[in-house]
Design a protein around this motif. Structure first.
Motif, PDB file in Angstrom:
ATOM      1  N   LYS A 119      44.219   2.613  21.399  1.00 33.69           N
ATOM      2  CA  LYS A 119      43.607   2.059  22.603  1.00 33.69           C
ATOM      3  C   LYS A 119      42.475   1.100  22.285  1.00 33.69           C
TER       4      LYS A 119
ATOM      5  N   LYS B 249      31.016   7.603  19.080  1.00 33.68           N
ATOM      6  CA  LYS B 249      32.215   7.207  19.808  1.00 33.68           C
ATOM      7  C   LYS B 249      32.541   5.744  19.534  1.00 33.68           C
ATOM      8  N   ILE B 250      33.810   5.454  19.509  1.00 30.00           N
ATOM      9  CA  ILE B 250      34.228   4.065  19.488  1.00 30.00           C
ATOM     10  C   ILE B 250      34.616   3.733  20.923  1.00 30.00           C
TER      11      ILE B 250
ATOM     12  N   ASN C  23      43.560   0.913  33.185  1.00 33.91           N
ATOM     13  CA  ASN C  23      43.794   2.039  34.065  1.00 33.91           C
ATOM     14  C   ASN C  23      45.291   2.326  34.086  1.00 33.91           C
TER      15      ASN C  23
ATOM     16  N   ALA D 291      48.500   5.618  34.333  1.00 30.41           N
ATOM     17  CA  ALA D 291      48.820   7.009  34.673  1.00 30.41           C
ATOM     18  C   ALA D 291      48.789   7.864  33.404  1.00 30.41           C
ATOM     19  N   PRO D 292      48.753   9.200  33.540  1.00 33.02           N
ATOM     20  CA  PRO D 292      48.811  10.032  32.336  1.00 33.02           C
ATOM     21  C   PRO D 292      50.103   9.778  31.563  1.00 33.02           C
ATOM     22  N   GLN D 293      50.098  10.100  30.304  1.00 34.73           N
ATOM     23  CA  GLN D 293      51.318   9.906  29.512  1.00 34.73           C
ATOM     24  C   GLN D 293      52.319  11.015  29.834  1.00 34.73           C
TER      25      GLN D 293
ATOM     26  N   GLU E 212      47.415   6.733  27.345  1.00 33.97           N
ATOM     27  CA  GLU E 212      47.803   6.839  28.748  1.00 33.97           C
ATOM     28  C   GLU E 212      48.750   5.705  29.150  1.00 33.97           C
TER      29      GLU E 212
ATOM     30  N   GLY F 152      45.844  15.682  38.764  1.00 38.67           N
ATOM     31  CA  GLY F 152      46.785  14.781  38.090  1.00 38.67           C
ATOM     32  C   GLY F 152      46.324  14.294  36.732  1.00 38.67           C
ATOM     33  N   CYS F 153      45.785  15.191  35.920  1.00 35.60           N
ATOM     34  CA  CYS F 153      45.416  14.941  34.522  1.00 35.60           C
ATOM     35  C   CYS F 153      44.177  14.083  34.334  1.00 35.60           C
ATOM     36  N   ARG F 154      43.909  13.155  35.236  1.00 34.93           N
ATOM     37  CA  ARG F 154      42.780  12.264  34.962  1.00 34.93           C
ATOM     38  C   ARG F 154      42.074  11.764  36.217  1.00 34.93           C
ATOM     39  N   TYR F 155      42.532  12.205  37.368  1.00 31.02           N
ATOM     40  CA  TYR F 155      41.947  11.695  38.604  1.00 31.02           C
ATOM     41  C   TYR F 155      41.056  12.738  39.272  1.00 31.02           C
TER      42      TYR F 155
ATOM     43  N   LYS G 245      31.676   0.926  40.025  1.00 28.12           N
ATOM     44  CA  LYS G 245      32.199  -0.116  39.142  1.00 28.12           C
ATOM     45  C   LYS G 245      33.726  -0.036  38.912  1.00 28.12           C
TER      46      LYS G 245
ATOM     47  N   ARG H 143      55.786  10.373  40.472  1.00 29.10           N
ATOM     48  CA  ARG H 143      54.743   9.780  39.655  1.00 29.10           C
ATOM     49  C   ARG H 143      54.680   8.280  39.907  1.00 29.10           C
TER      50      ARG H 143
ATOM     51  N   LEU I 272      51.268   7.204  41.293  1.00 32.03           N
ATOM     52  CA  LEU I 272      50.328   6.780  40.247  1.00 32.03           C
ATOM     53  C   LEU I 272      50.675   5.458  39.596  1.00 32.03           C
ATOM     54  N   ALA I 273      51.964   5.175  39.474  1.00 35.92           N
ATOM     55  CA  ALA I 273      52.350   4.011  38.687  1.00 35.92           C
ATOM     56  C   ALA I 273      52.895   2.891  39.561  1.00 35.92           C
TER      57      ALA I 273
ATOM     58  N   PRO J  48      47.524   0.460  41.772  1.00 36.07           N
ATOM     59  CA  PRO J  48      47.154   1.605  40.946  1.00 36.07           C
ATOM     60  C   PRO J  48      46.095   2.485  41.601  1.00 36.07           C
ATOM     61  N   ILE J  49      46.147   3.764  41.297  1.00 31.33           N
ATOM     62  CA  ILE J  49      45.034   4.643  41.653  1.00 31.33           C
ATOM     63  C   ILE J  49      44.044   4.534  40.498  1.00 31.33           C
ATOM     64  N   VAL J  50      42.853   4.118  40.831  1.00 30.21           N
ATOM     65  CA  VAL J  50      41.853   3.836  39.807  1.00 30.21           C
ATOM     66  C   VAL J  50      40.898   5.016  39.706  1.00 30.21           C
ATOM     67  N   THR J  51      40.481   5.317  38.496  1.00 29.07           N
ATOM     68  CA  THR J  51      39.527   6.400  38.297  1.00 29.07           C
ATOM     69  C   THR J  51      38.464   5.950  37.310  1.00 29.07           C
TER      70      THR J  51
ATOM     71  N   SER K  60      37.230   6.820  30.756  1.00 31.60           N
ATOM     72  CA  SER K  60      36.596   7.703  29.790  1.00 31.60           C
ATOM     73  C   SER K  60      36.713   7.034  28.435  1.00 31.60           C
ATOM     74  N   ASP K  61      35.963   7.512  27.510  1.00 28.42           N
ATOM     75  CA  ASP K  61      36.069   6.947  26.168  1.00 28.42           C
ATOM     76  C   ASP K  61      36.706   7.945  25.229  1.00 28.42           C
TER      77      ASP K  61
ATOM     78  N   ALA L 222      46.753  13.700  29.332  1.00 27.76           N
ATOM     79  CA  ALA L 222      45.738  12.646  29.388  1.00 27.76           C
ATOM     80  C   ALA L 222      45.232  12.357  27.985  1.00 27.76           C
TER      81      ALA L 222
END
Lengths: 408, 373
Positions: A37, A275-276, A282, A284-286, A301, B34-37, B74, B263, B267-268, B272-275, B278-279, B297
């Protein structure tokens, strides 16, 4: 007037990276995707913020569009700041004419006023083609303790490889006694990593002198550093033993990606204290279907996996259809590996499509070791159904259904 | 009417008690899904995707995690100088001080100033206990075309088990002719999805009138009471839309995401559903991992077996562990050789080695935040 900064960073990101071939036809090397990523530039940028350096000039010249887009306002790295932050510095017109960046030193020279604005004591000069995690604050502390004019990060490389590097002969007190640029018979195995810290007042002087010299190629390694050395400035080497890879070639880029899959390679991207950061799309989950078989791999993702992946790195929105088999490969964002396709020891660039039952690349065991190399499929390229792409080629055109690609 | 003439209002707290387990440490809008939302991502993204540029999020209590998630707005491009995102903390007028915000009418009334100051002519009001992805512009176009006073988005299906649910009866032109509230109904009905469109001035008038008469229910005193006075029309929500009324529904709707068509719809889609980003590093699949029909995720590290499950960011499944039919939220660790089936773990739950825990898909076991089992 900006607030005074003790130390700012200048990141040389203008090179073409021609040894990466078709991967850098449309993008600058620092923007090349890496590690699922990230892009290469995420490493120096993240190192800067993790080291407490919040003013970074990114010098761009070659194909800057995607890189400029990617760096943007610097928000992913917390570099969207009122004071300092990240600045893209491109060549520009001046009253006396327009110059491209003639060399690495000239690129900094043309931005002297940018650096002066922050009135720094020290300037870190970085390049955008290395994968490593390094605390520049430690290196700066060393530079200060040594009261050096220039500190060069150094690592010991294997003797048999030493002749590929810029080498340094280092005295016991850390000072550099001699430089050797890619010598045939190396007298040292201490290689420069292309990471420099300069005392700005000194560097400024030498940049101006270098610019005035019509015979100079305006390069740090060839001109400025030797000039400082000859003039008797204090040059010291800072030894760094952590993971570091130059990813300037297809092979090294591929190897560095494989390194992140190995727990013993020394690069750990999952370190909460270092962290990098990256600009993350954005997605969906994988999804891993019931037909998916996945091992020793990194997946991001947006990916959808119905096939098999082993020792591979999959970037956002990559798709492996049912029966697709991917091994020791790097599948960049949006690439699709269709049903039954077999991809081994390959780099598949963004949005490329590998057709059904196509074969791409081969392992070192099935090819003549002298001819072996990673196969690279360029951005947006389609490999037809059942087509064959051998090892060690770069494909930048459509390969028709059922044919075998021959490099020209 | 164009979406850029619509103000978005999101109730972040409605029905918190329906999934008490998940809302004990947060408000409804920040429940992970949903894993990330988080739930708030759904109304917020739908609004922004249609072109809405100003959104107010009404909060009541327990909204720290929501603020943390939303930040400046943001990720949704709502961190703006002009308009953008507003978190509306509880603000009681002196008359209400004694009782606090009890309901939607109170909540809107206490934010009357915010409504008044917005330059937009229309409002769209939503809750945050549902997931959906449809074009709000179509909803607004429908409202204009129908020359409606109020448009109520509805869904045909089994009535969620929540208070004040409105069953709509509509004529051939989709005009709502009758609203029945809190009727126990087993068969499928057209029920209001708690998404409303109207002129902002009308909303201000209706809320002020309701407060003046000391009436308190948005469903009863604003919608139901005005069926004859106002032109209220129903707009059927297209695509995947589910309201969460219990932990069991939360579990079932989450599991629906394992179907590719759902899905894709939710979601796809092209919208898009934006959230919040994360890093996390990409997910890492180890030597011994076996994956089967699961959603994962970034930041997960998997060396065990995972089947029919949803893994949020940073979940660890150690070697020999088996996860089936489960929802594991951020930072859950399933230690070596533990076996879990039909469980929901909240954030940072650790299941220690060799444990064997199982619920039933019809009654998943829930583990609360930060516990070690």
């Amino acid at each position: 007037m900006a607030r005074k900064n003790e130390c700012i960073a200048m990141l040389l990101a203008g090179g073409q990276g021609s040894r990466l071939g078709i991967l850098t036809h449309k993008i600058a090397k620092p923007a090349v995707p890496f590690g699922g990523k990230y892009r290469i530039i995420d490493f120096p940028l993240s190192n800067c913020v993790n080291s407490g350096i919040y003013t970074v000039g990114v010098l761009t010249q070659y194909q800057p569009l995607e890189l400029n887009d990617y760096v943007g306002n610097g928000e992913p790295w917390d570099l969207d700041r009122s004071d300092g932050g990240v600045h893209i510095l491109s060549p520009y017109q001046q009253i006396k004419g327009t110059d491209w960046y003639k060399g690495t030193a000239n690129a900094i020279y043309q931005n002297i006023h940018f650096i002066d604005k922050y009135d720094p004591e020290y300037v870190v000069v970085l390049s955008g083609d290395h994968i490593y995690k390094m605390d520049y604050a430690d290196m700066l502390a060393y530079h200060k303790a040594q009261e050096a004019a220039c500190t060069i990060a150094m690592r010991e490389v294997e003797w048999k490889e030493a002749s590929r590097f810029g080498l340094m002969l280092v005295n016991e007190d850390g000072t550099i006694s001699e430089f050797e640029e890619k010598p045939e018979n190396p007298r040292s195995n201490k290689a420069s990593m292309g990471i420099y810290i300069f005392t700005w007042s000194k560097l400024r002087e030498y940049l101006i002198a270098d610019e005035a010299d019509p015979n100079s190629s305006n390069d740090f390694g060839h001109n400025v550093i030797p000039a400082m050395h000859e003039a008797g400035e204090k040059m010291v080497a800072y030894q760094f033993d952590g993971y570091w890879r130059d990813v300037g070639t297809i092979e090294s880029l591929w190897e560095a990606n494989m390194d992140i899959l190995s727990p013993t390679s020394g690069i750990n991207l999952n370190d909460p204290h270092w962290k990098i950061y990256a600009r993350t799309p954005n997605a969906a989950p994988q999804y891993l279907a019931d037909t998916a078989e996945i091992k020793n791999s990194m997946v991001t993702e947006g990916c959808s996996i119905e096939g098999t992946a082993d020792f591979s790195v999959l970037f956002p929105n990559a798709t492996l259809e049912e029966g697709a088999n991917v091994k020791y490969s790097i599948i960049m964002p949006g690439a699709v590996i269709k049903k039954g396709a077999d991809v081994q020891y390959a780099i598949v660039a963004e949005n490329a499509v590998i057709g059904e039952n196509a074969k791409v690349g081969a392992g070192p065991d099935v090819t003549d070791p002298d001819d072996w190399g990673v196969a690279v499929i360029g951005e947006n390229i389609t490999i037809g159904k059942g087509a064959v792409v051998p090892a060690n080629v770069m494909v930048n055109e459509t390969v028709e259904e059922g044919t075998t690609y021959e490099s020209k | 009417m164009r979406a850029n003439n619509v103000l978005g209002i999101i109730h972040s707290q409605a029905f918190d008690s329906s999934i008490q387990e998940l809302t004990s440490v947060r408000t409804m809008a920040s429940v992970p899904f949903g894993c990330r939302y988080r739930f708030i991502d759904f109304p917020l993204s739908n609004m922004v995707n249609a072109g809405i540029t100003e959104v107010g999020i009404i909060t009541k209590e327990n909204y720290q995690s929501l603020m943390d998630h939303i930040g400046s707005g943001k990720p949704w491009d709502l961190a703006r100088k002009r308009e953008g995102l507003y978190i509306l903390p509880p603000y009681n007028t002196s008359a209400q001080a004694a009782v606090g915000i009890r309901n939607r009418v109170d909540a809107l009334y206490s934010n009357m100033d915010f409504l008044r100051h917005s330059r937009h002519e229309y409002v769209v009001i939503t809750d945050s206990n549902a997931v959906y992805n449809f074009d709000f512009q179509d909803l607004f176009d429908f409202h204009s075309k129908q020359e409606a006073d109020i448009t109520v988005a509805y869904k045909h299906g089994k009535l969620p088990n929540l208070e004040n649910m409105q069953i709509l009866t509509m004529d051939g032109d989709k005009r709502v002719t009758e609203v029945a509230i809190d009727i126990a109904e087993e068969k499928e009905v057209d029920y209001a999805f708690n998404i409303y469109v109207m002129r902002k001035s009308l909303l201000e008038y209706l809320v002020k009138t309701a407060v003046a008469h000391n009436t308190t229910s948005f469903a009863k005193d604003i919608i139901q009471a005005n069926v004859d006075n106002l032109k209220i029309v129903g707009y059927e929500i297209p695509g995947f839309a589910e309201m969460i009324d219990s932990v069991r529904t939360y579990y079932n709707v989450s599991m629906e995401l394992l179907k590719p068509e759902n899905r894709k719809a939710l979601l796809a889609s092209k919208n898009p559903i934006v959230t919040k980003v994360s890093d996390n590093v990409p997910a890492l699949y180890g030597q011994d991992c076996v994956m089967d029909n699961s959603l994962v995720a970034d930041g997960c590290s998997i060396d065990g077996t995972v089947e029919n499950s949803l893994l949020f960011r940073g979940v660890v499944v150690e070697k020999g562990a088996v996860v089936k039919n489960s929802i594991l939220m951020q930072g859950t660790v399933i230690s070596a050789n533990a076996k879990v089936d039909s469980i929901i773990t909240d954030k940072n739950v650790t299941i220690t080695a060799n444990r064997n825990l199982s619920g039933d898909p019809s009654y998943p076991i829930y583990f609360t935040k930060n516990i070690v089992v």
